[in-house]
Design a protein around this motif. Sequence first.
Motif, short mmCIF file in Angstrom:
data_model
loop_
_atom_site.label_atom_id
_atom_site.label_comp_id
_atom_site.label_asym_id
_atom_site.label_seq_id
_atom_site.Cartn_x
_atom_site.Cartn_y
_atom_site.Cartn_z
N ALA A 3 0.86 -1.18 0.00
CA ALA A 3 0.00 0.00 0.00
C ALA A 3 0.90 1.24 0.00
N ARG A 4 0.46 2.28 -0.70
CA ARG A 4 1.27 3.49 -0.83
C ARG A 4 0.64 4.62 -0.01
N ILE A 5 1.47 5.25 0.80
CA ILE A 5 1.04 6.39 1.60
C ILE A 5 1.76 7.63 1.07
N LEU A 6 0.99 8.69 0.83
CA LEU A 6 1.57 9.95 0.39
C LEU A 6 1.67 10.90 1.58
N LEU A 7 2.90 11.33 1.88
CA LEU A 7 3.12 12.33 2.93
C LEU A 7 3.27 13.69 2.25
N ILE A 8 2.35 14.59 2.53
CA ILE A 8 2.39 15.93 1.92
C ILE A 8 2.99 16.91 2.93
N ASN A 9 4.07 17.56 2.52
CA ASN A 9 4.68 18.61 3.33
C ASN A 9 4.11 19.96 2.89
N PRO A 10 3.28 20.62 3.72
CA PRO A 10 2.73 21.92 3.34
C PRO A 10 3.76 23.04 3.36
N ASN A 11 4.93 22.80 3.98
CA ASN A 11 6.04 23.75 3.89
C ASN A 11 6.79 23.48 2.58
N SER A 12 7.51 24.49 2.09
CA SER A 12 8.15 24.32 0.76
C SER A 12 9.60 23.87 0.84
N SER A 13 9.98 23.22 1.92
CA SER A 13 11.36 22.75 2.06
C SER A 13 11.46 21.28 1.65
N VAL A 29 5.26 -0.28 8.86
CA VAL A 29 5.42 -1.72 8.92
C VAL A 29 5.52 -2.27 7.51
N ASP A 30 5.91 -3.55 7.40
CA ASP A 30 6.00 -4.17 6.09
C ASP A 30 4.67 -4.07 5.35
N GLY A 31 4.77 -3.84 4.05
CA GLY A 31 3.56 -3.77 3.24
C GLY A 31 3.07 -2.35 3.01
N PHE A 32 3.81 -1.37 3.53
CA PHE A 32 3.43 0.03 3.34
C PHE A 32 4.65 0.82 2.87
N ASP A 33 4.50 1.49 1.73
CA ASP A 33 5.54 2.37 1.18
C ASP A 33 5.11 3.82 1.37
N ILE A 34 6.06 4.70 1.63
CA ILE A 34 5.75 6.11 1.85
C ILE A 34 6.53 6.97 0.88
N ASP A 35 5.81 7.83 0.18
CA ASP A 35 6.40 8.80 -0.73
C ASP A 35 6.08 10.21 -0.23
N GLY A 36 6.91 11.15 -0.59
CA GLY A 36 6.68 12.53 -0.17
C GLY A 36 6.32 13.43 -1.33
N ALA A 37 5.59 14.51 -1.00
CA ALA A 37 5.30 15.58 -1.95
C ALA A 37 5.46 16.91 -1.20
N THR A 38 6.04 17.87 -1.87
CA THR A 38 6.38 19.14 -1.22
C THR A 38 5.61 20.29 -1.86
N ALA A 39 5.01 21.12 -1.02
CA ALA A 39 4.35 22.32 -1.52
C ALA A 39 5.39 23.25 -2.14
N THR A 40 4.95 24.07 -3.08
CA THR A 40 5.88 25.01 -3.73
C THR A 40 5.50 26.47 -3.45
#
Length: 221
Positions: A3-13, A29-40
Amino acid sequence: MSARILLINPNSSVATTAMMVAIARSAAVDGFDIDGATATRAPQMIVTPDALDAASTEVLEIAQSHRHACDGIIVAAFGDPGLAGIKAAMKLPAVGIGESSMLAAAENSRRFGVATTTPLLEGKIDAVPEALGLRSRYTGARFAKGDPQDLMRDPARLRAALAGAVEACIAQDGAEAVVIGGGPLGEGARELQPMFTVPIIAPIPSAVARIIRLITARATD
């Protein structure tokens, strides 16, 4: 398949996003991937109510643009900007680090406070336990001495200043758990726990645990 989790950073760093994603991955835990996205469009560090409110629009835009590529969303700024909009507009499970950490802190009927670096956001922070129905357990926020952005550039000074705010939550307000209030403060939260006997609640691991529970529950419905 993970399963994919998107972590959104509302700061632009972008550097802050990488740090928060690393913490989130270590908490997953196993079975979960986390990707990030950054505000601009936001500042590198949100320290005012207006900036927090302004971030909501872009956070929702990021969530909508990724909605087919993830199974759940974490909003990784302590005021949870855009979270209400995501919940209203999308069926995906979504959590904020503010609500997640406060719910964790309040477990077992504990009284809890918040230690953080952004005094201008006190009203926004106070609104979160109010919305969660936790006002009776909330002892208030205490703020590290020093400019928030200066502190972020000096990890040792940040840790010491946050420790002072945690101590005030415990000694002056009677907190039985203390939330470290902010995604960019994620590393400091881990370092502070050995210094105190009460639970020090780190917001990003709290959000990861909660989003995994929600994704798992949805999958078994």
